[in-house]
Motif scaffolding. Structure first.
Motif, short mmCIF file in Angstrom:
data_model
loop_
_atom_site.label_atom_id
_atom_site.label_comp_id
_atom_site.label_asym_id
_atom_site.label_seq_id
_atom_site.Cartn_x
_atom_site.Cartn_y
_atom_site.Cartn_z
N MET A 1 0.85 -1.18 0.00
CA MET A 1 0.00 0.00 0.00
C MET A 1 0.89 1.24 0.00
O MET A 1 1.81 1.35 0.79
CB MET A 1 -0.88 -0.03 1.25
N ALA A 2 0.64 2.18 -0.89
CA ALA A 2 1.44 3.39 -1.02
C ALA A 2 1.11 4.36 0.12
O ALA A 2 0.00 4.37 0.66
CB ALA A 2 1.17 4.06 -2.35
N TYR A 3 2.08 5.18 0.47
CA TYR A 3 1.83 6.24 1.44
C TYR A 3 2.75 7.41 1.15
O TYR A 3 3.75 7.29 0.43
CB TYR A 3 1.98 5.73 2.88
N ILE A 12 7.17 13.04 -0.46
CA ILE A 12 7.78 11.76 -0.82
C ILE A 12 6.68 10.71 -0.84
O ILE A 12 5.93 10.55 0.12
CB ILE A 12 8.88 11.37 0.19
N ILE A 13 6.60 10.00 -1.97
CA ILE A 13 5.58 8.96 -2.14
C ILE A 13 6.27 7.61 -2.19
O ILE A 13 7.16 7.40 -3.02
CB ILE A 13 4.75 9.20 -3.42
N ASP A 19 1.70 -1.98 -6.10
CA ASP A 19 1.27 -0.71 -6.71
C ASP A 19 1.79 -0.59 -8.14
O ASP A 19 1.10 -0.09 -9.02
CB ASP A 19 1.75 0.49 -5.90
N HIS A 20 2.99 -1.05 -8.37
CA HIS A 20 3.60 -0.97 -9.71
C HIS A 20 3.02 -2.00 -10.67
O HIS A 20 3.07 -1.82 -11.88
CB HIS A 20 5.11 -1.15 -9.63
N ASN A 25 -4.08 4.38 -13.86
CA ASN A 25 -5.37 4.93 -14.24
C ASN A 25 -5.27 6.46 -14.42
O ASN A 25 -6.27 7.16 -14.44
CB ASN A 25 -6.45 4.58 -13.20
N ALA A 26 -4.05 6.93 -14.59
CA ALA A 26 -3.83 8.36 -14.81
C ALA A 26 -4.33 8.75 -16.19
O ALA A 26 -4.14 8.01 -17.16
CB ALA A 26 -2.35 8.70 -14.68
#
Length: 139
Positions: A1-3, A12-13, A19-20, A25-26
């Protein structure tokens, strides 16, 4: 999970391997040719002059900016066979304005004339004459 984590002005993400692996969906947005903040060259897509172009070197602003704009616009939109031949008055007004501000618009010095040979035809004739003398002396 990204944070995310904020450090001063930076964000910083952190992302995980999962996630990769998921498709993005951009949504990409096409550039707006009329965006006033988009960088353009001298001529805008609609054919107008971009007075903010750095290629003008600030000539569109300053004490003679209006005269410059008038002369440059006249030239740009000129329909004459000799482009700009109908703009002499505007360029003259710009030149007269610039002469009032020699510190901002320095004139070309006339040093070029000192660097040029006095008369190219005379020099060519002189070199031909000396070559003929050398040829006659060696015979």
């Amino acid at each position: 999970m990204a944070y995310c984590r904020q450090e001063g002005k930076d964000r910083i993400i952190f992302v995980t391997k999962e996630d990769h692996e998921t498709p993005s969906n951009a949504e990409l947005v096409a550039d707006d040719p009329n965006d006033p903040y988009e960088e353009h060259g001298l001529i805008l897509p609609n054919g107008d002059i971009n007075w903010n172009c750095p290629c003008l070197g600030g000539m569109a602003s300053g004490p003679c900016g209006e005269q410059f704009k008038a002369a440059f616009s006249c030239f740009h939109y000129s329909k004459e066979d000799v482009k700009g031949s109908d703009c002499v008055d505007q360029f003259r007004a710009m030149q007269e304005c610039m002469q009032k501000y020699p510190d901002l618009y320095p004139q070309e010095e006339e040093e070029e004339e000192e660097e040029k040979p006095a008369d190219p035809l005379r020099e060519a004739a002189a070199s031909e004459a000396s070559a003929a003398k050398e040829e006659a002396a060696s015979s």
